[in-house]
Design a protein around this motif. Structure first.
Motif, PDB file in Angstrom:
ATOM      1  N   ASP A   1       0.813  -1.213   0.000  1.00 58.04           N
ATOM      2  CA  ASP A   1       0.000   0.000   0.000  1.00 58.04           C
ATOM      3  C   ASP A   1       0.851   1.269   0.000  1.00 58.04           C
ATOM      4  OD1 ASP A   1      -2.284  -1.661   0.195  1.00 58.04           O
ATOM      5  OD2 ASP A   1      -2.048  -1.744   2.371  1.00 58.04           O
ATOM      6  N   GLY A   2       2.065   1.174  -0.512  1.00 53.07           N
ATOM      7  CA  GLY A   2       2.915   2.343  -0.598  1.00 53.07           C
ATOM      8  C   GLY A   2       3.482   2.814   0.721  1.00 53.07           C
ATOM      9  N   LEU A   3       3.395   1.996   1.764  1.00 51.68           N
ATOM     10  CA  LEU A   3       3.907   2.391   3.080  1.00 51.68           C
ATOM     11  C   LEU A   3       5.393   2.080   3.198  1.00 51.68           C
ATOM     12  CD1 LEU A   3       0.968   1.109   5.317  1.00 51.68           C
ATOM     13  CD2 LEU A   3       1.426   3.463   4.592  1.00 51.68           C
ATOM     14  N   PRO A   4       6.112   2.812   4.066  1.00 47.99           N
ATOM     15  CA  PRO A   4       7.562   2.599   4.191  1.00 47.99           C
ATOM     16  C   PRO A   4       7.941   1.415   5.073  1.00 47.99           C
ATOM     17  CG  PRO A   4       6.877   4.394   5.625  1.00 47.99           C
ATOM     18  CD  PRO A   4       5.655   3.989   4.828  1.00 47.99           C
ATOM     19  N   GLY A   5       6.973   0.650   5.524  1.00 51.24           N
ATOM     20  CA  GLY A   5       7.248  -0.507   6.356  1.00 51.24           C
ATOM     21  C   GLY A   5       5.962  -1.271   6.623  1.00 51.24           C
ATOM     22  N   PRO A   6       6.027  -2.343   7.420  1.00 50.23           N
ATOM     23  CA  PRO A   6       4.835  -3.128   7.727  1.00 50.23           C
ATOM     24  C   PRO A   6       3.765  -2.286   8.416  1.00 50.23           C
ATOM     25  CG  PRO A   6       6.824  -4.314   8.355  1.00 50.23           C
ATOM     26  CD  PRO A   6       7.249  -2.929   8.018  1.00 50.23           C
ATOM     27  N   ALA A   7       2.523  -2.417   7.955  1.00 45.28           N
ATOM     28  CA  ALA A   7       1.410  -1.683   8.554  1.00 45.28           C
ATOM     29  C   ALA A   7       0.973  -2.377   9.839  1.00 45.28           C
ATOM     30  CB  ALA A   7       0.243  -1.621   7.569  1.00 45.28           C
ATOM     31  N   LEU A   8       0.714  -1.591  10.877  1.00 47.06           N
ATOM     32  CA  LEU A   8       0.348  -2.114  12.183  1.00 47.06           C
ATOM     33  C   LEU A   8      -1.047  -1.664  12.575  1.00 47.06           C
ATOM     34  CD1 LEU A   8       3.651  -1.344  14.161  1.00 47.06           C
ATOM     35  CD2 LEU A   8       3.058  -3.439  12.931  1.00 47.06           C
ATOM     36  N   ALA A   9      -1.648  -2.402  13.516  1.00 53.17           N
ATOM     37  CA  ALA A   9      -2.920  -2.008  14.104  1.00 53.17           C
ATOM     38  C   ALA A   9      -2.742  -1.566  15.550  1.00 53.17           C
ATOM     39  CB  ALA A   9      -3.919  -3.157  14.034  1.00 53.17           C
ATOM     40  N   ASN A  10      -1.499  -1.525  16.015  1.00 52.72           N
ATOM     41  CA  ASN A  10      -1.195  -1.069  17.371  1.00 52.72           C
ATOM     42  C   ASN A  10       0.238  -0.552  17.375  1.00 52.72           C
ATOM     43  OD1 ASN A  10      -1.476  -0.518  20.093  1.00 52.72           O
ATOM     44  ND2 ASN A  10      -2.088  -2.607  20.650  1.00 52.72           N
ATOM     45  N   PHE A  11       0.694  -0.027  18.495  1.00 47.94           N
ATOM     46  CA  PHE A  11       2.063   0.462  18.588  1.00 47.94           C
ATOM     47  C   PHE A  11       2.498   0.462  20.048  1.00 47.94           C
ATOM     48  CE2 PHE A  11      -0.671   4.152  18.987  1.00 47.94           C
ATOM     49  CZ  PHE A  11      -0.096   4.907  20.005  1.00 47.94           C
ATOM     50  N   MET A  12       3.781   0.664  20.262  1.00 42.97           N
ATOM     51  CA  MET A  12       4.345   0.701  21.607  1.00 42.97           C
ATOM     52  C   MET A  12       4.422   2.160  22.066  1.00 42.97           C
ATOM     53  SD  MET A  12       7.380  -2.011  20.699  1.00 42.97           S
ATOM     54  CE  MET A  12       8.148  -2.099  22.312  1.00 42.97           C
ATOM     55  N   ALA A  13       3.682   2.484  23.088  1.00 40.99           N
ATOM     56  CA  ALA A  13       3.610   3.877  23.537  1.00 40.99           C
ATOM     57  C   ALA A  13       4.971   4.409  23.973  1.00 40.99           C
ATOM     58  CB  ALA A  13       2.612   4.003  24.687  1.00 40.99           C
ATOM     59  N   GLY A  14       5.845   3.523  24.436  1.00 40.95           N
ATOM     60  CA  GLY A  14       7.146   3.954  24.930  1.00 40.95           C
ATOM     61  C   GLY A  14       8.265   3.870  23.924  1.00 40.95           C
ATOM     62  N   ALA A  15       7.932   3.692  22.638  1.00 42.85           N
ATOM     63  CA  ALA A  15       8.974   3.617  21.603  1.00 42.85           C
ATOM     64  C   ALA A  15       8.367   3.956  20.257  1.00 42.85           C
ATOM     65  CB  ALA A  15       9.610   2.228  21.568  1.00 42.85           C
ATOM     66  N   CYS A  16       7.888   5.177  20.125  1.00 41.04           N
ATOM     67  CA  CYS A  16       7.217   5.557  18.882  1.00 41.04           C
ATOM     68  C   CYS A  16       7.526   7.010  18.538  1.00 41.04           C
ATOM     69  CB  CYS A  16       5.705   5.361  18.998  1.00 41.04           C
ATOM     70  SG  CYS A  16       4.914   6.428  20.219  1.00 41.04           S
ATOM     71  N   ILE A  17       7.305   7.342  17.267  1.00 44.14           N
ATOM     72  CA  ILE A  17       7.443   8.718  16.787  1.00 44.14           C
ATOM     73  C   ILE A  17       6.102   9.112  16.197  1.00 44.14           C
ATOM     74  CG2 ILE A  17       8.681  10.311  15.288  1.00 44.14           C
ATOM     75  CD1 ILE A  17      10.270   6.972  16.066  1.00 44.14           C
TER      76      ILE A  17
END
Length: 321
Positions: free
Chosen positions: A152-168
């Motif tokens: 889908d033209g994204l720069p990496g694997p698409a996620l449905a969640n993330f780590m609150a303590g290691a994100c931008i």
């Protein structure tokens, strides 16, 4: 291309503000802040203190006068990020805790990827130990359950969640969300935020190039913490997902309570929050529901196929920290 230097040309203009969440970990916080202020990107650094009663505030103020300190009067958990992000003056905000720091060049690469991919609102960093010999189990789980390996033209694997303590984050998107929900700030707040990010039409992407280090890499959770994470996940489901999915999340929570021998107290706490969650109920769009179901199926497959990794992820918690 964005401007990258002051008018004098002597130092890069900060593209990213790093917010460090801490409480009563003075030695870890000083070490982490020292690493961050020494980065070649020269990020702005804000310490979000969750009501520390040790010498964290006074020592940071004396050692790092260039660092802004947002002092809370009590422990707000992940919601401690909210006020600090509101004060950030950069377009992008990187969030970490007092045991996590970003590698040299990681923030610059993250900023460039966000510049080039306006549809992406959140980049989840790759978290490894200092020697990069082991990856945080939550990163492995997120990568293994990606909804799109790299499409889908994204720069990496698409996620449905993330780590609150290691994100931008795009700071504007974070503010539009209203930050993290305080009642979920011990776990689950990022799950709710992720659903709202996706519902708004943004993407969340796992970014290998945004490297963060953490020591220790993960920690064991107590019985009460396991129950709280399961309860909060069920609350999030009732706030955002169809009844079928909310019932399934409630069933999973009850199973956790039973395994942790806390079915009565934890079940009562879950029920006590029912009216609060239902008042905030706003079901996400169908495409987000599909994504969450794909992720749950993938998680079950990972747990069945790689039990050692899944167990380590479970013990380090659904939330990164």
């Amino acid at each position: 291309m964005k401007a990258s230097a002051h008018a004098s040309g002597s130092q890069p203009v900060p593209r990213v503000t790093v917010v460090v969440l801490t409480r009563n970990h003075v030695r870890q916080t000083v070490d982490t802040v020292a690493r961050l202020v020494a980065l070649p990107e020269h990020p702005n650094v804000i310490v979000a203190d969750n009501g520390s009663t040790d010498t964290t505030i006074s020592l940071l103020a004396s050692l790092f006068p260039q660092v802004r300190i947002v002092q809370g009067l009590r422990d707000l958990g992940m919601a401690g990020f909210n006020r600090a992000v509101a004060l950030a003056r950069t377009e992008y905000v990187a969030c970490c805790d007092d045991s996590t720091w970003f590698a040299a060049g990681a923030l610059a690469r993250a900023a460039q990827l966000l510049d080039d991919n306006p549809q992406v609102a959140v980049l989840n960093a790759r978290v490894a130990d200092d020697a990069e010999r082991e990856i945080h189990p939550a990163c492995l789980m997120l990568s293994a359950t990606s909804t799109s390996p790299r499409g889908d033209g994204l720069p990496g694997p698409a996620l449905a969640n993330f780590m609150a303590g290691a994100c931008i984050f795009r700071a504007g998107v974070f503010r539009e969300l209203g930050g993290y929900e305080e009642r979920l700030s011990r776990g689950g707040a990022e799950e709710l935020a992720a659903l709202d990010v996706l519902s708004a039409g943004h993407a969340i992407v796992y970014c290998e190039e945004a490297l963060a280090h953490r020591e220790p890499l993960y920690r064991w959770f107590t019985r009460a913490q396991h129950c709280m994470l399961a309860r909060n996940s069920a609350w999030v489901a009732w706030m955002r997902l169809p009844v079928r999915d909310a019932l399934a999340a409630t069933g999973r929570a009850l199973a956790v309570f039973a395994r942790q021998r806390s079915l009565g107290p934890a079940g009562f706490a879950l029920l006590r929050g029912a009216f609060w969650t239902l008042r905030r109920r706003r079901v996400v769009p169908p495409h987000v529901v599909v994504l969450t179901r794909q992720v749950k199926r993938a998680e079950r497959q990972v747990r069945a196929g790689i039990p050692a990794m899944a167990e380590k992820y479970d013990r380090s918690g659904q939330s990164a920290w």
